[in-house]
Design a protein around this motif. Structure first.
Motif, PDB file in Angstrom:
ATOM      1  N   ILE A 132       0.839  -1.206   0.000  1.00  0.00           N
ATOM      2  CA  ILE A 132       0.000   0.000   0.000  1.00  0.00           C
ATOM      3  C   ILE A 132       0.875   1.256   0.000  1.00  0.00           C
ATOM      4  CG2 ILE A 132      -1.597   1.382   1.395  1.00  0.00           C
ATOM      5  CD1 ILE A 132      -2.899  -1.230   2.282  1.00  0.00           C
ATOM      6  N   LEU A 133       1.871   1.257   0.876  1.00  0.00           N
ATOM      7  CA  LEU A 133       2.734   2.434   0.991  1.00  0.00           C
ATOM      8  C   LEU A 133       3.496   2.695  -0.309  1.00  0.00           C
ATOM      9  CD1 LEU A 133       4.106   1.850   4.588  1.00  0.00           C
ATOM     10  CD2 LEU A 133       2.446   3.564   3.869  1.00  0.00           C
ATOM     11  N   ARG A 134       4.038   1.625  -0.909  1.00  0.00           N
ATOM     12  CA  ARG A 134       4.775   1.774  -2.163  1.00  0.00           C
ATOM     13  C   ARG A 134       3.885   2.331  -3.263  1.00  0.00           C
ATOM     14  NH1 ARG A 134       6.877  -3.070  -1.678  1.00  0.00           N
ATOM     15  NH2 ARG A 134       5.460  -3.941  -3.216  1.00  0.00           N
ATOM     16  N   ARG A 135       2.649   1.830  -3.347  1.00  0.00           N
ATOM     17  CA  ARG A 135       1.717   2.283  -4.377  1.00  0.00           C
ATOM     18  C   ARG A 135       1.378   3.761  -4.187  1.00  0.00           C
ATOM     19  NH1 ARG A 135      -3.458  -0.176  -3.577  1.00  0.00           N
ATOM     20  NH2 ARG A 135      -2.212  -2.035  -3.240  1.00  0.00           N
ATOM     21  N   LEU A 136       1.138   4.169  -2.935  1.00  0.00           N
ATOM     22  CA  LEU A 136       0.796   5.568  -2.664  1.00  0.00           C
ATOM     23  C   LEU A 136       1.967   6.507  -2.935  1.00  0.00           C
ATOM     24  CD1 LEU A 136      -1.357   5.165   0.564  1.00  0.00           C
ATOM     25  CD2 LEU A 136      -2.153   5.669  -1.741  1.00  0.00           C
ATOM     26  N   VAL A 137       3.184   6.051  -2.647  1.00  0.00           N
ATOM     27  CA  VAL A 137       4.364   6.870  -2.921  1.00  0.00           C
ATOM     28  C   VAL A 137       4.568   6.988  -4.427  1.00  0.00           C
ATOM     29  CG1 VAL A 137       6.885   6.912  -2.766  1.00  0.00           C
ATOM     30  CG2 VAL A 137       5.521   6.462  -0.737  1.00  0.00           C
ATOM     31  N   ARG A 138       4.335   5.886  -5.155  1.00  0.00           N
ATOM     32  CA  ARG A 138       4.547   5.886  -6.600  1.00  0.00           C
ATOM     33  C   ARG A 138       3.600   6.844  -7.322  1.00  0.00           C
ATOM     34  NH1 ARG A 138       4.014   0.252  -9.037  1.00  0.00           N
ATOM     35  NH2 ARG A 138       1.941   0.950  -9.618  1.00  0.00           N
ATOM     36  N   ILE A 139       2.353   6.953  -6.851  1.00  0.00           N
ATOM     37  CA  ILE A 139       1.439   7.894  -7.500  1.00  0.00           C
ATOM     38  C   ILE A 139       1.583   9.310  -6.934  1.00  0.00           C
ATOM     39  CG2 ILE A 139      -0.253   6.137  -8.128  1.00  0.00           C
ATOM     40  CD1 ILE A 139      -2.048   7.180  -5.907  1.00  0.00           C
ATOM     41  N   GLY A 140       2.401   9.473  -5.905  1.00  0.00           N
ATOM     42  CA  GLY A 140       2.716  10.808  -5.415  1.00  0.00           C
ATOM     43  C   GLY A 140       1.775  11.347  -4.362  1.00  0.00           C
ATOM     44  N   VAL A 141       0.969  10.493  -3.773  1.00  0.00           N
ATOM     45  CA  VAL A 141       0.028  10.935  -2.747  1.00  0.00           C
ATOM     46  C   VAL A 141       0.713  11.014  -1.384  1.00  0.00           C
ATOM     47  CG1 VAL A 141      -2.124  10.347  -1.581  1.00  0.00           C
ATOM     48  CG2 VAL A 141      -1.918   9.989  -4.015  1.00  0.00           C
ATOM     49  N   LEU A 142       1.689  10.143  -1.168  1.00  0.00           N
ATOM     50  CA  LEU A 142       2.388  10.058   0.113  1.00  0.00           C
ATOM     51  C   LEU A 142       3.862  10.373  -0.108  1.00  0.00           C
ATOM     52  CD1 LEU A 142       1.326   9.152   2.930  1.00  0.00           C
ATOM     53  CD2 LEU A 142       2.248   6.901   2.446  1.00  0.00           C
ATOM     54  N   ASP A 143       4.477  11.119   0.804  1.00  0.00           N
ATOM     55  CA  ASP A 143       5.908  11.415   0.707  1.00  0.00           C
ATOM     56  C   ASP A 143       6.722  10.194   1.114  1.00  0.00           C
ATOM     57  OD1 ASP A 143       5.449  14.049  -0.039  1.00  0.00           O
ATOM     58  OD2 ASP A 143       5.396  14.749   2.045  1.00  0.00           O
ATOM     59  N   GLU A 144       7.945  10.112   0.573  1.00  0.00           N
ATOM     60  CA  GLU A 144       8.801   8.962   0.898  1.00  0.00           C
ATOM     61  C   GLU A 144       9.236   8.967   2.354  1.00  0.00           C
ATOM     62  OE1 GLU A 144      11.953   7.628  -1.615  1.00  0.00           O
ATOM     63  OE2 GLU A 144      10.960   8.399  -3.393  1.00  0.00           O
ATOM     64  N   ASN A 145       9.313  10.155   2.962  1.00  0.00           N
ATOM     65  CA  ASN A 145       9.730  10.215   4.372  1.00  0.00           C
ATOM     66  C   ASN A 145       8.558   9.987   5.329  1.00  0.00           C
ATOM     67  OD1 ASN A 145       8.417  12.579   3.832  1.00  0.00           O
ATOM     68  ND2 ASN A 145      10.048  13.936   4.550  1.00  0.00           N
ATOM     69  N   ARG A 146       7.364   9.731   4.790  1.00  0.00           N
ATOM     70  CA  ARG A 146       6.189   9.453   5.634  1.00  0.00           C
ATOM     71  C   ARG A 146       5.618   8.076   5.317  1.00  0.00           C
ATOM     72  NH1 ARG A 146       2.065  14.007   4.759  1.00  0.00           N
ATOM     73  NH2 ARG A 146       1.132  13.146   6.633  1.00  0.00           N
ATOM     74  N   MET A 147       6.510   7.103   5.085  1.00  0.00           N
ATOM     75  CA  MET A 147       6.066   5.761   4.697  1.00  0.00           C
ATOM     76  C   MET A 147       5.683   4.922   5.912  1.00  0.00           C
ATOM     77  SD  MET A 147       8.258   4.508   1.409  1.00  0.00           S
ATOM     78  CE  MET A 147       7.390   2.960   1.315  1.00  0.00           C
ATOM     79  N   LYS A 148       4.606   5.312   6.580  1.00  0.00           N
ATOM     80  CA  LYS A 148       4.054   4.544   7.692  1.00  0.00           C
ATOM     81  C   LYS A 148       2.552   4.481   7.521  1.00  0.00           C
ATOM     82  CE  LYS A 148       7.518   5.202  11.223  1.00  0.00           C
ATOM     83  NZ  LYS A 148       7.879   5.825  12.473  1.00  0.00           N
ATOM     84  N   LEU A 149       1.954   3.418   7.998  1.00  0.00           N
ATOM     85  CA  LEU A 149       0.512   3.239   7.853  1.00  0.00           C
ATOM     86  C   LEU A 149      -0.279   4.329   8.580  1.00  0.00           C
ATOM     87  CD1 LEU A 149       0.161  -0.632   8.147  1.00  0.00           C
ATOM     88  CD2 LEU A 149      -0.255   0.762   6.132  1.00  0.00           C
ATOM     89  N   ASP A 150       0.318   4.886   9.640  1.00  0.00           N
ATOM     90  CA  ASP A 150      -0.365   5.959  10.377  1.00  0.00           C
ATOM     91  C   ASP A 150      -0.629   7.165   9.478  1.00  0.00           C
ATOM     92  OD1 ASP A 150      -0.250   4.440  12.690  1.00  0.00           O
ATOM     93  OD2 ASP A 150       1.733   5.209  13.218  1.00  0.00           O
ATOM     94  N   TYR A 151       0.309   7.457   8.585  1.00  0.00           N
ATOM     95  CA  TYR A 151       0.166   8.608   7.694  1.00  0.00           C
ATOM     96  C   TYR A 151      -0.891   8.361   6.619  1.00  0.00           C
ATOM     97  CZ  TYR A 151       4.367  10.500   9.845  1.00  0.00           C
ATOM     98  OH  TYR A 151       5.279  10.983  10.742  1.00  0.00           O
ATOM     99  N   VAL A 152      -1.134   7.088   6.299  1.00  0.00           N
ATOM    100  CA  VAL A 152      -2.160   6.762   5.305  1.00  0.00           C
ATOM    101  C   VAL A 152      -3.529   7.210   5.813  1.00  0.00           C
ATOM    102  CG1 VAL A 152      -3.311   4.881   4.078  1.00  0.00           C
ATOM    103  CG2 VAL A 152      -0.840   4.849   4.354  1.00  0.00           C
ATOM    104  N   LEU A 153      -3.744   7.082   7.116  1.00  0.00           N
ATOM    105  CA  LEU A 153      -5.025   7.496   7.701  1.00  0.00           C
ATOM    106  C   LEU A 153      -5.225   9.008   7.624  1.00  0.00           C
ATOM    107  CD1 LEU A 153      -5.137   5.186  10.837  1.00  0.00           C
ATOM    108  CD2 LEU A 153      -6.162   4.810   8.606  1.00  0.00           C
ATOM    109  N   GLY A 154      -4.136   9.750   7.493  1.00  0.00           N
ATOM    110  CA  GLY A 154      -4.216  11.205   7.436  1.00  0.00           C
ATOM    111  C   GLY A 154      -4.401  11.764   6.031  1.00  0.00           C
ATOM    112  N   LEU A 155      -4.494  10.901   5.033  1.00  0.00           N
ATOM    113  CA  LEU A 155      -4.658  11.379   3.657  1.00  0.00           C
ATOM    114  C   LEU A 155      -6.018  12.046   3.466  1.00  0.00           C
ATOM    115  CD1 LEU A 155      -3.163   8.423   1.599  1.00  0.00           C
ATOM    116  CD2 LEU A 155      -2.160  10.667   1.964  1.00  0.00           C
TER     117      LEU A 155
END
Length: 174
Positions: free
Chosen positions: A58-81
């Motif tokens: 999940i984290l890799r996919r979100l980083v690849r599309i640019g929704v999540l920063d690489e320095n925020r690769m934790k599941l906790d940050y996914v909830l903050g999207l």
């Protein structure tokens, strides 16, 4: 009151140039599915193989599309999207931000009329999610009238009319 203003801003299509609320609902549904998966994985133990494998996916996919920063690769940050994070990655928004279009609505028209390409592929879907690596390859299509392609219908018609006018003027001089 503030939550209402935020909702109106998104649904009105103002900032992102959306056609209707269904486009917002589609993004919200996608986000809900991702957040649900992240919540479910967070309930598992830290060293659980399923949490490690699916969480990284999940984290890799979100980083690849640019929704999540690489320095925020934790599941906790996914909830903050937020919904805006996904709307920001649409081709329509990217074309406008790159300055290829005069407005967000003009960007949508250019995309629908097949004037925009991503890499070598002409894309005519405004909701196309642009990956981070493909972002620098958004450009005017090669065969577009805006690019180096042939002139548009009206310009060709005026040129033909201009040629006929010039030919008539030559005959009058004789």
């Amino acid at each position: 009151k503030q939550w209402y203003q935020r909702r109106v801003a998104i649904t009105a299509g103002g900032e992102f140039g959306l056609r209707n609320k269904r486009e917002v609902w589609r993004v919200k549904y996608t986000l809900a599915k991702i957040r649900k998966a992240a919540r479910e994985l967070l309930t598992l133990e830290d060293k659980d193989p399923r949490r490690l494998f699916e969480g990284n996916a999940i984290l890799r996919r979100l980083v690849r599309i640019g929704v999540l920063d690489e320095n925020r690769m934790k599941l906790d940050y996914v909830l903050g999207l937020k919904t805006e994070d996904f709307l920001e990655r649409r081709l329509q928004t990217q074309v406008f931000k790159l300055g290829l279009a005069k407005s967000i609505h003009h960007a949508r028209v250019l995309i629908r009329q097949k004037h925009i390409r991503v890499r070598k592929q002409v894309v005519n879907i405004p909701s196309f999610i642009v990956r981070l690596d493909a972002q620098k390859h958004i450009d005017i299509a090669i065969n577009s009238a805006y690019g180096s392609g042939r002139e548009g219908r009206v310009k060709r018609k005026r040129m033909r009319a201009g040629d006929k006018g010039a030919a008539d003027a030559d005959e009058d001089e004789d």
